[in-house]
Scaffold this active site. Structure first.
Site, PDB file in Angstrom:
ATOM      1  N   SER A 277       0.857  -1.181   0.000  1.00 54.70           N
ATOM      2  CA  SER A 277       0.000   0.000   0.000  1.00 54.70           C
ATOM      3  C   SER A 277       0.892   1.229   0.000  1.00 54.70           C
ATOM      4  CB  SER A 277      -0.877  -0.003   1.265  1.00 54.70           C
ATOM      5  OG  SER A 277      -1.487   1.247   1.479  1.00 54.70           O
TER       6      SER A 277
ATOM      7  N   TYR B 154      -2.322  -1.490  10.325  1.00 57.23           N
ATOM      8  CA  TYR B 154      -2.334  -1.502   8.866  1.00 57.23           C
ATOM      9  C   TYR B 154      -1.006  -1.040   8.273  1.00 57.23           C
ATOM     10  CZ  TYR B 154      -3.731  -0.835   4.046  1.00 57.23           C
ATOM     11  OH  TYR B 154      -3.787  -0.903   2.677  1.00 57.23           O
TER      12      TYR B 154
END
EC number: 1.1.1.-
Length: 313
Positions: free
Chosen positions: A160, A172
């Site tokens: 990401s 995350y």
């Protein structure tokens, strides 16, 4: 117009010439195919004539994907947080690919929640995300690598833009930074076996990674379980603005997820896959520059996005 037509033809010719040969004979194993990137990628590769082995987390997801595609796609249930599930999937893949090996492993399974201000989270919140996004990815890779080495194939890992710059608290971004490090290290090690490793670093795209319950409900749950003194130190206004900012970010998410799956597909079918792909304008124009700025500059810019706590100095 003729010149433009000629250039277009040359581009398509070069693009096709740079493809791996005999794609219809090659197997690809993809995790996280219930929805989003994994689901669309599986369909794209079937359309290319490749043999797709799609791992889904739910029976419903597996059945729907199987019904919507051709015999060239097969599904299996996989929980990347459970070793026994990974072992069973590995044996199933081995039975499918036989001696030719696995051309591409696509580690796509991932979750986004719980996320929020770090102080609002528990150890279990961090572990829940890291176990799926990082530890599960590592374990799946370690089990599948012998088959990928046999085919001199590819590993494609979903990271990401949050793996380049930490834009939110929780597991995350931590997990995605870990995906970057793991991918970099195995890329150097597997180079000698003819295996290529690519990292996908999308910007903000609209997928189901935030789950079914909704962002606002998630944030409210985090807020209400905090000790009173912690809530007082942040203040209700902080909670409201922080939640509104996250909702605005999600509403601005790009719905064209094919930008991401096209990058994943290129990493699988091109003879010259890139090391890193950055689909999305925000990835290229915002997150990558933020990752390269001096740290105080990045801190200054990102801190403007955060509200001021009630007890700020």
């Amino acid at each position: 117009m003729a010149a433009i037509s000629d250039l277009s033809f040359m581009y398509r010719w070069f693009k096709n010439c740079n493809l791996v040969r005999n794609l219809s004979d090659k197997y690809v194993f993809i995790t996280g195919c219930d929805s989003g990137f994994g689901n669309l990628l599986a369909r794209q590769l079937v359309d290319r004539g490749m043999r797709v082995l799609a791992a889904c987390f739910t029976k419903e997801g597996a059945q729907k994907l199987q019904q919507d595609t051709s015999y060239q796609l097969q599904t299996i249930l996989l929980d990347v947080t459970k070793t026994e599930s990974i072992k069973a999937a590995t044996q199933w893949v081995r039975d499918q690919v036989g001696e030719q090996g696995l051309w591409a492993l696509v580690n796509n399974a991932g979750v986004g929640l719980p996320s929020g201000p770090n102080e609002w989270l528990t150890k279990e919140d961090f572990v829940k995300v890291i176990n799926v996004n990082l530890v599960g990815l590592i374990e799946v890779t370690l089990h599948m690598l012998p088959m990928v080495k046999k085919a001199r194939g590819r590993v494609v890992n979903m990271s990401s833009s949050g793996g380049r710059v930490a834009v939110i608290g929780g597991g995350y971004c931590i997990s995605k930074f870990g995906v970057e490090a793991f991918s970099d290290s195995i890329r150097r090690e597997l180079h000698y076996f003819g295996v290529k490793v690519s990292i996908i670093e999308p910007g903000n795209f609209r997928t189901a990674i935030l789950g079914k319950d909704g962002l606002e409900k998630h944030m409210r749950k985090l807020w209400e379980r905090l000790p009173p003194e912690t809530r007082e130190s942040y203040g209700e206004e902080y909670f409201r603005i922080y939640t509104d900012n996250l909702k605005s970010t999600m509403q601005l998410a790009d719905p064209r997820i094919s930008e991401v799956t096209n990058s994943m597909e290129h990493a699988i079918v091109s003879r010259s896959p890139r090391i890193r792909y950055n689909p999305g304008l925000d990835a290229k124009l915002l997150y990558l520059p933020l990752a390269k700025f001096p740290t105080p500059v990045t801190d200054f810019i990102l801190s403007r996005y955060l509200p001021r706590p009630a007890d700020s100095v």
